[in-house]
Scaffold this motif. Structure first.
Motif, PDB file in Angstrom:
ATOM      1  N   VAL A   1       1.704  15.477  -2.299  1.00  0.00           N
ATOM      2  CA  VAL A   1       2.023  14.136  -2.772  1.00  0.00           C
ATOM      3  C   VAL A   1       0.999  13.167  -2.198  1.00  0.00           C
ATOM      4  O   VAL A   1       0.808  13.098  -0.985  1.00  0.00           O
ATOM      5  CB  VAL A   1       3.446  13.706  -2.343  1.00  0.00           C
ATOM      6  CG1 VAL A   1       3.759  12.304  -2.849  1.00  0.00           C
ATOM      7  CG2 VAL A   1       4.483  14.697  -2.862  1.00  0.00           C
ATOM      8  N   VAL A   2       0.317  12.434  -3.083  1.00  0.00           N
ATOM      9  CA  VAL A   2      -0.645  11.412  -2.684  1.00  0.00           C
ATOM     10  C   VAL A   2      -0.072  10.075  -3.118  1.00  0.00           C
ATOM     11  O   VAL A   2       0.079   9.814  -4.313  1.00  0.00           O
ATOM     12  CB  VAL A   2      -2.026  11.647  -3.313  1.00  0.00           C
ATOM     13  CG1 VAL A   2      -3.024  10.601  -2.801  1.00  0.00           C
ATOM     14  CG2 VAL A   2      -2.524  13.054  -3.008  1.00  0.00           C
ATOM     15  N   VAL A   3       0.275   9.232  -2.140  1.00  0.00           N
ATOM     16  CA  VAL A   3       0.958   7.971  -2.422  1.00  0.00           C
ATOM     17  C   VAL A   3      -0.067   6.840  -2.467  1.00  0.00           C
ATOM     18  O   VAL A   3      -0.868   6.672  -1.548  1.00  0.00           O
ATOM     19  CB  VAL A   3       2.025   7.679  -1.352  1.00  0.00           C
ATOM     20  CG1 VAL A   3       2.806   6.422  -1.726  1.00  0.00           C
ATOM     21  CG2 VAL A   3       2.972   8.867  -1.206  1.00  0.00           C
ATOM     22  N   TYR A   4      -0.006   6.062  -3.530  1.00  0.00           N
ATOM     23  CA  TYR A   4      -0.877   4.903  -3.741  1.00  0.00           C
ATOM     24  C   TYR A   4      -0.039   3.630  -3.627  1.00  0.00           C
ATOM     25  O   TYR A   4       1.186   3.691  -3.527  1.00  0.00           O
ATOM     26  CB  TYR A   4      -1.523   4.990  -5.129  1.00  0.00           C
ATOM     27  CG  TYR A   4      -2.461   6.153  -5.304  1.00  0.00           C
ATOM     28  CD1 TYR A   4      -3.839   5.990  -5.201  1.00  0.00           C
ATOM     29  CD2 TYR A   4      -1.966   7.424  -5.569  1.00  0.00           C
ATOM     30  CE1 TYR A   4      -4.704   7.065  -5.363  1.00  0.00           C
ATOM     31  CE2 TYR A   4      -2.823   8.504  -5.735  1.00  0.00           C
ATOM     32  CZ  TYR A   4      -4.193   8.315  -5.632  1.00  0.00           C
ATOM     33  OH  TYR A   4      -5.047   9.378  -5.786  1.00  0.00           O
ATOM     34  N   PRO A   5      -0.672   2.459  -3.695  1.00  0.00           N
ATOM     35  CA  PRO A   5       0.118   1.228  -3.577  1.00  0.00           C
ATOM     36  C   PRO A   5       1.187   1.068  -4.651  1.00  0.00           C
ATOM     37  O   PRO A   5       2.212   0.448  -4.396  1.00  0.00           O
ATOM     38  CB  PRO A   5      -0.949   0.132  -3.683  1.00  0.00           C
ATOM     39  CG  PRO A   5      -2.185   0.771  -3.155  1.00  0.00           C
ATOM     40  CD  PRO A   5      -2.118   2.195  -3.606  1.00  0.00           C
ATOM     41  N   GLY A   6       0.980   1.594  -5.859  1.00  0.00           N
ATOM     42  CA  GLY A   6       1.960   1.366  -6.908  1.00  0.00           C
ATOM     43  C   GLY A   6       2.517   2.616  -7.562  1.00  0.00           C
ATOM     44  O   GLY A   6       3.308   2.521  -8.496  1.00  0.00           O
ATOM     45  N   PHE A   7       2.132   3.778  -7.101  1.00  0.00           N
ATOM     46  CA  PHE A   7       2.576   5.019  -7.723  1.00  0.00           C
ATOM     47  C   PHE A   7       2.180   6.169  -6.807  1.00  0.00           C
ATOM     48  O   PHE A   7       1.649   5.961  -5.722  1.00  0.00           O
ATOM     49  CB  PHE A   7       1.926   5.206  -9.102  1.00  0.00           C
ATOM     50  CG  PHE A   7       0.434   5.393  -9.039  1.00  0.00           C
ATOM     51  CD1 PHE A   7      -0.130   6.652  -9.121  1.00  0.00           C
ATOM     52  CD2 PHE A   7      -0.416   4.312  -8.873  1.00  0.00           C
ATOM     53  CE1 PHE A   7      -1.494   6.836  -9.041  1.00  0.00           C
ATOM     54  CE2 PHE A   7      -1.781   4.482  -8.797  1.00  0.00           C
ATOM     55  CZ  PHE A   7      -2.326   5.750  -8.872  1.00  0.00           C
ATOM     56  N   ALA A   8       2.451   7.389  -7.241  1.00  0.00           N
ATOM     57  CA  ALA A   8       2.061   8.567  -6.471  1.00  0.00           C
ATOM     58  C   ALA A   8       1.539   9.640  -7.431  1.00  0.00           C
ATOM     59  O   ALA A   8       2.002   9.747  -8.574  1.00  0.00           O
ATOM     60  CB  ALA A   8       3.232   9.108  -5.669  1.00  0.00           C
ATOM     61  N   GLU A   9       0.602  10.418  -6.952  1.00  0.00           N
ATOM     62  CA  GLU A   9       0.166  11.611  -7.672  1.00  0.00           C
ATOM     63  C   GLU A   9       0.901  12.798  -7.065  1.00  0.00           C
ATOM     64  O   GLU A   9       0.824  13.026  -5.856  1.00  0.00           O
ATOM     65  CB  GLU A   9      -1.341  11.817  -7.567  1.00  0.00           C
ATOM     66  CG  GLU A   9      -1.814  13.037  -8.353  1.00  0.00           C
ATOM     67  CD  GLU A   9      -3.312  13.300  -8.197  1.00  0.00           C
ATOM     68  OE1 GLU A   9      -3.901  13.892  -9.103  1.00  0.00           O
ATOM     69  OE2 GLU A   9      -3.869  12.913  -7.145  1.00  0.00           O
TER      70      GLU A   9
ATOM     71  N   TYR B   1       3.489   9.335 -10.760  1.00  0.00           N
ATOM     72  CA  TYR B   1       4.912   9.002 -10.699  1.00  0.00           C
ATOM     73  C   TYR B   1       5.089   7.592 -10.153  1.00  0.00           C
ATOM     74  O   TYR B   1       4.771   7.304  -8.987  1.00  0.00           O
ATOM     75  CB  TYR B   1       5.617  10.016  -9.801  1.00  0.00           C
ATOM     76  CG  TYR B   1       7.110   9.880  -9.756  1.00  0.00           C
ATOM     77  CD1 TYR B   1       7.867   9.946 -10.912  1.00  0.00           C
ATOM     78  CD2 TYR B   1       7.777   9.720  -8.539  1.00  0.00           C
ATOM     79  CE1 TYR B   1       9.256   9.837 -10.864  1.00  0.00           C
ATOM     80  CE2 TYR B   1       9.162   9.610  -8.484  1.00  0.00           C
ATOM     81  CZ  TYR B   1       9.897   9.672  -9.656  1.00  0.00           C
ATOM     82  OH  TYR B   1      11.268   9.565  -9.611  1.00  0.00           O
ATOM     83  N   THR B   2       5.621   6.696 -10.986  1.00  0.00           N
ATOM     84  CA  THR B   2       5.801   5.299 -10.553  1.00  0.00           C
ATOM     85  C   THR B   2       7.053   5.110  -9.712  1.00  0.00           C
ATOM     86  O   THR B   2       7.283   4.020  -9.184  1.00  0.00           O
ATOM     87  CB  THR B   2       5.869   4.362 -11.772  1.00  0.00           C
ATOM     88  OG1 THR B   2       6.982   4.732 -12.596  1.00  0.00           O
ATOM     89  CG2 THR B   2       4.588   4.446 -12.595  1.00  0.00           C
TER      90      THR B   2
ATOM     91  N   PRO C   1      -0.482   1.640 -13.212  1.00  0.00           N
ATOM     92  CA  PRO C   1      -0.994   2.557 -12.197  1.00  0.00           C
ATOM     93  C   PRO C   1      -2.342   3.148 -12.534  1.00  0.00           C
ATOM     94  O   PRO C   1      -3.113   3.478 -11.662  1.00  0.00           O
ATOM     95  CB  PRO C   1       0.083   3.647 -12.133  1.00  0.00           C
ATOM     96  CG  PRO C   1       1.288   3.072 -12.770  1.00  0.00           C
ATOM     97  CD  PRO C   1       0.827   2.031 -13.724  1.00  0.00           C
ATOM     98  N   GLY C   2      -2.640   3.308 -13.842  1.00  0.00           N
ATOM     99  CA  GLY C   2      -3.922   3.882 -14.208  1.00  0.00           C
ATOM    100  C   GLY C   2      -5.087   3.074 -13.694  1.00  0.00           C
ATOM    101  O   GLY C   2      -6.145   3.609 -13.370  1.00  0.00           O
ATOM    102  N   VAL C   3      -4.906   1.746 -13.590  1.00  0.00           N
ATOM    103  CA  VAL C   3      -5.971   0.890 -13.069  1.00  0.00           C
ATOM    104  C   VAL C   3      -6.238   1.211 -11.613  1.00  0.00           C
ATOM    105  O   VAL C   3      -7.380   1.316 -11.174  1.00  0.00           O
ATOM    106  CB  VAL C   3      -5.590  -0.593 -13.246  1.00  0.00           C
ATOM    107  CG1 VAL C   3      -6.638  -1.489 -12.605  1.00  0.00           C
ATOM    108  CG2 VAL C   3      -5.426  -0.914 -14.728  1.00  0.00           C
ATOM    109  N   ALA C   4      -5.166   1.379 -10.825  1.00  0.00           N
ATOM    110  CA  ALA C   4      -5.339   1.714  -9.417  1.00  0.00           C
ATOM    111  C   ALA C   4      -5.982   3.081  -9.262  1.00  0.00           C
ATOM    112  O   ALA C   4      -6.806   3.293  -8.383  1.00  0.00           O
ATOM    113  CB  ALA C   4      -3.982   1.689  -8.704  1.00  0.00           C
TER     114      ALA C   4
END
Length: 330
Positions: free
Chosen positions: A19-27, A88-89, A138-141
């Motif tokens: 799990v890779v967590v970003y500011p607005g979603f996760a991969e 995943y948002t 999320p695609g932008v991030a």
């Protein structure tokens, strides 16, 4: 019936391993053992939080995906070990900090909606405001990450977190700690003013012991809460600064005297005094701007096209008077 049961078990046993967590979603990447030709993913309510177009089967050659309610039918060439990957948002993360008695702690704040996720590998990527604004898209991030230089404060910082089972709600986890020995700062930064008393801001400065993503910082000293402030992005080894608001104890006192004047300009002697009221050393930072055109004679200061800046250290109880000569148009 057996085939349908196999599909069901595959859907239930697919646990998030990476799990890779970003500011607005996760991969999210879930390991699978695929049967030949086709497989049904029983996504349930999770499907509504998966970014359209991000769902993929890695390790086989996809032929078709058919979305039917909360399930997805994959058709592909191949079988065996594969990975289900999606954005995943329902999961997002951010970094925040505490600075308590000189000890800096970095925390991860993870927000999860929906069912639990089991993460054997957990990575947090935190970034600047342009990335944070991408919560709704999320695609932008994700695109910003691909274009960012590694370690750049204008891209994303990467943090490895301990493996864990993520539960719905908000989870806060400390993941990095270091003694930083912060330097206490007092700052006056404003256009030129002639008032007898000038306010000072208080803050801290310290070398970043590890890459610092932007986030809120809470300062505690002597067991007392001093305030919260935004810690800007700071690469490891560079100076980080936080400012906590006005200092109610320390103020600059100023005296301005007219030395000479003509029809077009006037020259002033400006004296600025500060007494360090504390039982510990502080660093004073001054930065003033002046209306143009101006002439400035200020030994020891760094002269700038718009004014000057100066930094000096004061010992406990030390008093310093700074003087400069300023010529301004009338």
């Amino acid at each position: 019936m057996k085939r349908a049961l196999a599909f069901l078990l595959l859907g239930l046993s697919a646990l998030a391993q990476e799990v890779v967590v970003y500011p607005g979603f996760a991969e999210v990447k879930e390991p699978l053992e695929l049967p030949p030709s086709s497989w049904v993913y029983l996504a349930g309510e999770k499907l509504s939080r998966i970014v359209p177009g991000s769902l993929r089967l890695l390790g086989v050659e996809e032929v078709e995906r058919v979305y039917q309610g909360s399930t997805v039918l994959f058709r592909y060439r191949g079988e065996g070990k594969a990975t289900l990957r999606y954005l995943y948002t329902g999961l997002s993360g951010e970094v925040f900090y505490t600075l308590e008695e000189g000890r800096l702690t970095a925390w991860a704040r993870l927000r999860l909606e929906g069912e639990p996720l089991q993460a054997q590998k957990l990575l947090l990527l935190a970034g600047e405001a342009p990335v944070l604004e991408a919560r709704a898209t999320p695609g932008v991030a994700f695109k910003a990450l691909a274009e960012a230089a590694p370690g750049s404060p204008f891209g994303l910082f990467r943090y490895e977190l301990p493996p864990r089972k993520l539960l719905p709600g908000v989870t806060e986890v400390p993941f990095l700690r270091a003694e930083v020995g912060p330097e206490r700062l007092l700052r006056y930064q404003a256009p030129f003013r002639t008032e007898a008393l000038l306010p000072l801001e208080r803050g801290y400065r310290f070398l970043a012991p590890f890459p610092l993503a932007p986030g809120s910082l809470e300062a505690v000293e002597g067991g007392l809460f001093l305030g919260q402030a935004l810690l800007p992005a700071t690469p490891q080894g560079e100076a980080a600064e936080v400012w906590l608001g006005l200092d109610l104890e320390a103020r600059l006192s100023r005296r301005v005297r007219l030395l000479a004047q003509t029809e077009t300009e006037a020259t002033y002697q400006v004296e600025t005094r500060l007494k360090n009221p504390y039982a510990y050393p502080v660093t004073l930072r001054l930065a003033e701007t002046f209306p143009k055109p101006f002439r400035l004679d200020f030994p020891g200061a760094t002269l700038l096209p718009e004014g000057y800046r100066l930094e000096l250290a004061l010992k406990p109880g030390e008093e310093r008077t700074l003087a400069y000569r300023l010529t301004l148009p009338r």
